[in-house]
Design an enzyme around this catalytic site. Structure first.
Site, PDB file in Angstrom:
ATOM      1  N   SER A  10      50.402 104.960 139.538  1.00 15.68           N
ATOM      2  CA  SER A  10      50.613 103.950 140.571  1.00 15.68           C
ATOM      3  C   SER A  10      50.393 102.563 140.002  1.00 15.68           C
ATOM      4  O   SER A  10      49.301 102.249 139.514  1.00 15.68           O
ATOM      5  CB  SER A  10      49.649 104.182 141.740  1.00 15.68           C
ATOM      6  OG  SER A  10      49.667 103.062 142.610  1.00 15.68           O
ATOM      7  N   HIS A  35      55.051 105.256 140.345  1.00 12.45           N
ATOM      8  CA  HIS A  35      54.720 105.272 141.772  1.00 12.45           C
ATOM      9  C   HIS A  35      54.507 103.839 142.247  1.00 12.45           C
ATOM     10  O   HIS A  35      53.685 103.098 141.688  1.00 12.45           O
ATOM     11  CB  HIS A  35      53.453 106.095 142.004  1.00 12.45           C
ATOM     12  CG  HIS A  35      53.159 106.365 143.442  1.00 12.45           C
ATOM     13  ND1 HIS A  35      53.795 107.353 144.184  1.00 12.45           N
ATOM     14  CD2 HIS A  35      52.285 105.774 144.295  1.00 12.45           C
ATOM     15  CE1 HIS A  35      53.324 107.355 145.415  1.00 12.45           C
ATOM     16  NE2 HIS A  35      52.410 106.399 145.512  1.00 12.45           N
ATOM     17  N   ASP A  37      53.476 101.554 145.372  1.00 12.08           N
ATOM     18  CA  ASP A  37      52.825 101.504 146.687  1.00 12.08           C
ATOM     19  C   ASP A  37      53.225 100.214 147.400  1.00 12.08           C
ATOM     20  O   ASP A  37      52.887  99.119 146.956  1.00 12.08           O
ATOM     21  CB  ASP A  37      51.310 101.552 146.531  1.00 12.08           C
ATOM     22  CG  ASP A  37      50.815 102.929 146.129  1.00 12.08           C
ATOM     23  OD1 ASP A  37      51.130 103.900 146.848  1.00 12.08           O
ATOM     24  OD2 ASP A  37      50.124 103.041 145.103  1.00 12.08           O
ATOM     25  N   MET A  39      52.769  98.065 150.736  1.00 13.37           N
ATOM     26  CA  MET A  39      51.853  97.917 151.870  1.00 13.37           C
ATOM     27  C   MET A  39      52.158  96.620 152.606  1.00 13.37           C
ATOM     28  O   MET A  39      52.438  95.604 151.973  1.00 13.37           O
ATOM     29  CB  MET A  39      50.408  97.904 151.382  1.00 13.37           C
ATOM     30  CG  MET A  39      50.022  99.096 150.546  1.00 13.37           C
ATOM     31  SD  MET A  39      48.286  98.998 150.021  1.00 13.37           S
ATOM     32  CE  MET A  39      48.200 100.409 148.925  1.00 13.37           C
ATOM     33  N   HIS A  68      56.341 104.661 147.822  1.00 15.82           N
ATOM     34  CA  HIS A  68      55.548 105.081 148.986  1.00 15.82           C
ATOM     35  C   HIS A  68      55.477 103.908 149.957  1.00 15.82           C
ATOM     36  O   HIS A  68      54.802 102.914 149.700  1.00 15.82           O
ATOM     37  CB  HIS A  68      54.155 105.505 148.498  1.00 15.82           C
ATOM     38  CG  HIS A  68      53.201 105.864 149.587  1.00 15.82           C
ATOM     39  ND1 HIS A  68      51.850 106.035 149.363  1.00 15.82           N
ATOM     40  CD2 HIS A  68      53.380 106.088 150.916  1.00 15.82           C
ATOM     41  CE1 HIS A  68      51.256 106.333 150.493  1.00 15.82           C
ATOM     42  NE2 HIS A  68      52.155 106.366 151.454  1.00 15.82           N
ATOM     43  N   MET A  70      54.196 102.228 152.963  1.00 18.59           N
ATOM     44  CA  MET A  70      53.131 102.126 153.967  1.00 18.59           C
ATOM     45  C   MET A  70      53.449 100.906 154.817  1.00 18.59           C
ATOM     46  O   MET A  70      52.783  99.861 154.760  1.00 18.59           O
ATOM     47  CB  MET A  70      51.773 102.023 153.270  1.00 18.59           C
ATOM     48  CG  MET A  70      51.344 103.323 152.633  1.00 18.59           C
ATOM     49  SD  MET A  70      49.980 103.146 151.443  1.00 18.59           S
ATOM     50  CE  MET A  70      50.921 102.770 149.953  1.00 18.59           C
ATOM     51  N   MET A 139      47.843 112.632 150.998  1.00 15.31           N
ATOM     52  CA  MET A 139      46.899 111.568 150.660  1.00 15.31           C
ATOM     53  C   MET A 139      45.487 112.145 150.608  1.00 15.31           C
ATOM     54  O   MET A 139      45.001 112.709 151.597  1.00 15.31           O
ATOM     55  CB  MET A 139      46.970 110.442 151.687  1.00 15.31           C
ATOM     56  CG  MET A 139      48.278 109.666 151.690  1.00 15.31           C
ATOM     57  SD  MET A 139      48.670 108.890 150.108  1.00 15.31           S
ATOM     58  CE  MET A 139      47.235 107.809 149.884  1.00 15.31           C
ATOM     59  N   GLY A 144      45.528 102.327 151.462  1.00 11.15           N
ATOM     60  CA  GLY A 144      45.308 100.905 151.638  1.00 11.15           C
ATOM     61  C   GLY A 144      44.723 100.232 150.419  1.00 11.15           C
ATOM     62  O   GLY A 144      45.011  99.068 150.151  1.00 11.15           O
ATOM     63  N   GLY A 146      43.246 100.961 146.141  1.00 12.04           N
ATOM     64  CA  GLY A 146      43.044 101.830 144.996  1.00 12.04           C
ATOM     65  C   GLY A 146      41.564 102.020 144.713  1.00 12.04           C
ATOM     66  O   GLY A 146      40.705 101.348 145.275  1.00 12.04           O
ATOM     67  N   ASP A 177      47.843 112.049 146.076  1.00 15.77           N
ATOM     68  CA  ASP A 177      47.575 110.650 145.753  1.00 15.77           C
ATOM     69  C   ASP A 177      46.226 110.243 146.325  1.00 15.77           C
ATOM     70  O   ASP A 177      45.996 110.353 147.529  1.00 15.77           O
ATOM     71  CB  ASP A 177      48.682 109.766 146.342  1.00 15.77           C
ATOM     72  CG  ASP A 177      48.510 108.288 146.024  1.00 15.77           C
ATOM     73  OD1 ASP A 177      47.578 107.930 145.286  1.00 15.77           O
ATOM     74  OD2 ASP A 177      49.312 107.486 146.535  1.00 15.77           O
ATOM     75  N   GLY A 199      46.169 106.077 139.672  1.00 12.71           N
ATOM     76  CA  GLY A 199      46.208 104.652 139.402  1.00 12.71           C
ATOM     77  C   GLY A 199      45.076 104.235 138.501  1.00 12.71           C
ATOM     78  O   GLY A 199      45.245 104.035 137.303  1.00 12.71           O
TER      79      GLY A 199
END
Length: 221
Positions: A10, A35, A37, A39, A68, A70, A139, A144, A146, A177, A199
């Site tokens: 990640s 990956h 992320d 957000m 991913h 979010m 998850m 939200g 790492g 993850d 990550g």
């Protein structure tokens, strides 16, 4: 012989001031997917990057971008991230009112469709849409941020998800993850996972050595 999992570092844990270099380094180190992320500060309590930044990264690697989302509502963003180079788009059931339609739209766009389950989200939804998913992401932390600690009860959920996929004859990948390290990678694979997002573990120290440790963990168990 144990399954050798796909390793999907990640970039949330990378140095954001040199993202292009970081992505190139991951490919050189033996990563399988990148990956990403995404957000929005609303669905989860953090803000990361948008499609323009991801598009700028696309020329730096030939690895698949495992995105991913979010984000809520998620549907308005699917096309933008696909156009920016996403190969896999994973969404949460809670991020829109019609997850069946959302997964179908991802496939219409030519991407693989993923469905993400937070620690408190029941897997019953998966049984209703299992024919539309190419990836299931469990998850093992609340999303939200790492660097969080792996929630041990996630292993049971991984096993339950694997059972649903196997009953359906699904070839979808089962990904984990959150707090994944070489210490728990073997347990994740034993429970049924075949793809690991990591990550903090990958980005601290030697990327190649850390990725190799994750790949080798199931055989060493």
């Amino acid at each position: 012989m144990a399954v050798t999992p796909l390793i999907c570092p990640s970039i949330l844990a990378s140095d954001f001031s040199r993202l292009g270099e970081e992505v190139r380094a991951l490919e050189a180190a033996g990563a399988d997917w990148v990956h990403v992320d995404v957000m929005d500060g609303h669905f989860v309590p953090n803000i990361t990057l948008g499609p323009d930044i991801m598009k700028s990264l696309r020329p730096h690697t030939s690895l698949p971008f495992d995105v991913h989302l979010m984000v809520a509502p998620v549907d308005p963003w699917l096309e933008a991230f696909r156009e920016a180079g996403a190969d896999i788009l994973s969404v949460h059931p809670e991020s829109g009112p019609h997850v069946h339609r959302t997964l179908g739209r991802i496939r219409q766009l030519g991407a693989k469709a993923g469905l993400v389950f937070n620690p408190g989200t029941p897997l019953s939804i998966l049984e209703e849409v299992v024919d539309l998913v190419d990836l299931v992401l469990i998850m093992s932390v609340n999303p939200g941020f790492g660097g969080q600690k792996f929630i041990d009860s996630s292993l049971r959920k991984i096993g339950a998800a694997r059972a649903i996929l196997d009953r359906a004859g699904s070839a979808a990948h089962l990904q984990v993850d959150g707090g994944v390290t070489s210490a728990n990678a073997a347990a994740c694979v034993a429970a049924g996972a075949d793809a690991l997002v990591a990550g903090s573990f990958v980005f601290k120290g030697d990327y190649a050595a850390n990725i190799a440790a994750l790949k080798a963990a199931p055989d060493a168990a």
